[in-house]
Design an enzyme around this catalytic site. Structure first.
Site, mmCIF file in Angstrom:
data_model
loop_
_atom_site.group_PDB
_atom_site.id
_atom_site.type_symbol
_atom_site.label_atom_id
_atom_site.label_comp_id
_atom_site.label_asym_id
_atom_site.label_seq_id
_atom_site.Cartn_x
_atom_site.Cartn_y
_atom_site.Cartn_z
ATOM 1 N N SER A 182 10.922 40.746 27.823
ATOM 2 C CA SER A 182 11.416 40.890 28.888
ATOM 3 C C SER A 182 10.711 39.467 30.211
ATOM 4 O O SER A 182 11.621 38.781 30.404
ATOM 5 C CB SER A 182 10.226 41.662 29.797
ATOM 6 N N HIS A 210 14.919 47.480 28.858
ATOM 7 C CA HIS A 210 15.618 46.807 29.442
ATOM 8 C C HIS A 210 16.983 46.633 28.794
ATOM 9 O O HIS A 210 17.942 45.162 28.641
ATOM 10 C CB HIS A 210 15.073 44.846 28.898
ATOM 11 N N LYS A 241 14.436 51.133 35.292
ATOM 12 C CA LYS A 241 15.301 49.832 35.763
ATOM 13 C C LYS A 241 16.289 50.574 36.166
ATOM 14 O O LYS A 241 16.586 50.811 37.819
ATOM 15 C CB LYS A 241 14.972 49.780 34.029
HETATM 16 C C1 LIG Z 1 9.261 48.492 31.933
HETATM 17 C C2 LIG Z 1 8.914 48.484 30.186
HETATM 18 C C3 LIG Z 1 8.144 49.547 30.280
HETATM 19 C C4 LIG Z 1 7.263 50.486 31.206
HETATM 20 O O1 LIG Z 1 8.615 51.814 31.753
HETATM 21 P P1 LIG Z 1 7.969 52.481 32.592
HETATM 22 O O2 LIG Z 1 9.048 54.324 32.787
HETATM 23 O O3 LIG Z 1 8.266 51.784 33.887
HETATM 24 O O4 LIG Z 1 6.908 52.807 32.218
HETATM 25 C C5 LIG Z 1 8.051 49.992 28.332
HETATM 26 N N1 LIG Z 1 8.482 48.839 27.933
HETATM 27 C C6 LIG Z 1 9.146 48.445 27.989
HETATM 28 C C7 LIG Z 1 9.813 46.876 27.320
HETATM 29 C C8 LIG Z 1 9.221 47.752 29.790
HETATM 30 O O5 LIG Z 1 10.457 47.061 29.903
#
Ligand SMILES: *Cc1c(COP(=O)(O)O)cnc(C)c1O
Length: 398
Positions: A182, A210, A241
Site C-alpha cells: 500500500s 488493494h 475498498k
Molecule cells: C485495508 C487492508 C486490510 C484491512 O481491510 P479491512 O477490511 O478494512 O479490515 C487488510 N489487508 C490489506 C493489505 C489492506 O490493504
C-alpha cells in the site's frame, strides 16, 4: 488507579505531538466521493481507497436500501447460531465465482480474515514465510499462530528462496504476501512466487485488498493480472475498498480450507455476522463489475494521466501501473517537512491528499500518496495536476 495511567498517557500523547507523529483526523461533512466536504469546503479527494468510485454510487446505495427494507438491520448472532441468511450464502458463492475459487467465507473485515487464517491452519511445526512489508493484519495474524515465522526481504525472491530452503523440514509451508503493497503501490511478483512454491512445496496466500475489483483485465485481482488464477491457494480481501467501501472481508480458496475455517476460525466463530445490507450492496457491486468494465478503464486512464502528468511536471514519481501513486521528496533535505507542507497547501488549493513520513515509511522516504479513482473525471485530474504545479513551484519541490 486511573490517575496514574492517565498521566502516563497524557505524556505519551504529548510526545507524539512533539515528534509530529500525532494523527489528526480530518472530518468529512458528507458522503465519500471524488468531491468531499471538509471544513465547509468542497475539495477533490485523492486519498481514498474508493478505486471504482462505488462508495456512494446510487446503484449501490439503492441496493443497500432495498436490502435493509427486505431483511432488516442486523442479525444479533454469529454465523453458526442464527446469523446465516441465504444472502450470506449467495454472496459467498458470488465472491467465489468472481475470484475463481472453490469457496469463500465472510468476515466482518479483512483484518479479521487475516487474524483468523493462520492459527487454525498451521501448527507449531509448520512455517509461515512472510514478506517484510506485509499489512499489519497479516503480521498480527501470524503472531497469533504457533507456527514458525520466517520473514523475507520485501519482494526479494532470493531471500524468499532462502527461507523456503530453511523451512524444508516443516510439514507445511505457507508463503503469504500482499497482492499490492500500500505505501508504494507495487504489485507482488506472483508468477515467481508460485514457481518457488511449486519447487519447494509451499502453499500461497495473497491479500488482495488493494487489488480486488480493479487489478487484472476484469478486476479479479493480482492472480488474474499475472495469469496465476488457480495457482493461489488462499486469497483474503476486503469489501471496504474498491467493492463499495463499507465494511467486510473474506477468505477465499480451496474448499477444505474454507470449510475448516468455518469450524475453527475465531474471528468468524466469535464475532457478529455481516449486516445483510452490506451483503446486498456487495452483490450489486459484483453485478456491476460483471456487466460494466467502464469504471476499470476510467480508473486506468486516470492513473496513467495523473502519473504521467506529475512526472512531466518534474515530480519524483516512479513508473507503475497501480492507482496508488506515491509522490516522493527524496531529493529534498527535509523530505518530511516538504511532504507535510505540500499536503497542507494542496488542501488550500482544493486537493485533499495526505503526506506520509517516518515511521509510516522509512526515514528519508516521506511522500504524498495519491490514489486515483474511477470517480475522478479528466477535469478532476487536470485540477489536481494544476494544484501540484502551483504548490510544487511555490515550495521549491519542482
Ligand atoms: C485495508 C487492508 C486490510 C484491512 O481491510 P479491512 O477490511 O478494512 O479490515 C487488510 N489487508 C490489506 C493489505 C489492506 O490493504
Amino acid at each position: 488507579m486511573y490517575g496514574k495511567l492517565g498521566e502516563v498517557l497524557r505524556g505519551e500523547l504529548d510526545a507524539l505531538r512533539a515528534q509530529g507523529l500525532y494523527k489528526e483526523e480530518r472530518v468529512l461533512e458528507g458522503p465519500q466521493g471524488a468531491e468531499v466536504t471538509v471544513g465547509g469546503r468542497k475539495v477533490l479527494n485523492f486519498c481514498a481507497n474508493n478505486y471504482l468510485g462505488l462508495a456512494s454510487d446510487p446503484r449501490v446505495t439503492e441496493a443497500a436500501r432495498r436490502t435493509l427494507a427486505e431483511w432488516g438491520y442486523g442479525l444479533s448472532s454469529v454465523r453458526f447460531i442464527c446469523g446465516t441468511t441465504s444472502l450470506h450464502k449467495l454472496l459467498e458463492r458470488e465472491l467465489s465465482a468472481f475470484l475463481g475459487t472453490e469457496d469463500t467465507i465472510l468476515y466482518a473485515a479483512c483484518f479479521d480474515a487475516n487474524g483468523g487464517i493462520f492459527e487454525p491452519l498451521l501448527d507449531k511445526d509448520s512455517a509461515i514465510i512472510t514478506d517484510q512489508l506485509n499489512h499489519a493484519s497479516i503480521i498480527d495474524g501470524v503472531r497469533l499462530a504457533k507456527a514458525q515465522r520466517l520473514i523475507y526481504q520485501h519482494a526479494d525472491m532470493n531471500s524468499l528462496e532462502e527461507q523456503l530452503k530453511s523451512a524444508q523440514a516443516a510439514p507445511f509451508r505457507l508463503i503469504v504476501t500482499d497482492g499490492v503493497f500500500s505505501m508504494d503501490g507495487d504489485l507482488v511478483k506472483l508468477p515467481e512466487i508460485c514457481d518457488l512454491a511449486e519447487k519447494y512445496g509451499a502453499l500461497v496466500m495473497v491479500d488482495d485488498s488493494h487489488a480486488t475489483g480493479f487489478v487484472g483485465q476484469t478486476g479479479r485481482g493480482t492472480a488474474e493480472r499475472f495469469g496465476c488464477l488457480g495457482r493461489v491457494d488462499i486469497v483474503t480481501t476486503t469489501l471496504g475498498k474498491a467493492l463499495g467501501g463499507a465494511l467486510g472481508g473474506c477468505t477465499s480458496g480451496r474448499a477444505e480450507i474454507i470449510e475448516w475455517l468455518r469450524q475453527k476460525s475465531r474471528p468468524y466463530l466469535f464475532s457478529n455476522s455481516l449486516p445483510m445490507m452490506i451483503c446486498g450492496a456487495a452483490l450489486e457491486v459484483l453485478r456491476i463489475l460483471r456487466e460494466d468494465t467502464g469504471p476499470l478503464r476510467q480508473l486506468e486512464r486516470n492513473q496513467q494521466r495523473l502519473r504521467a502528468g506529475l512526472r512531466e511536471l518534474g515530480f519524483d514519481v516512479d513508473p507503475g501501473e497501480h492507482p496508488i501513486i506515491p509522490v516522493h521528496f527524496r531529493r529534498h533535505q527535509d523530505d518530511a517537512i516538504m511532504a507535510q507542507g505540500m499536503a497542507k497547501d494542496l488542501l488550500q488549493e482544493g486537493i485533499y491528499c495526505i503526506g506520509f513520513s517516518f515511521p509510516v515509511v522509512p526515514r528519508g522516504q516521506a511522500r504524498i500518496r495519491l490514489q486515483a479513482s474511477a470517480a475522478h473525471t479528466d477535469a478532476h485530474v487536470d485540477r489536481c495536476l494544476e494544484a501540484f504545479a502551483a504548490v510544487g513551484r511555490r515550495r521549491g519541490a519542482i
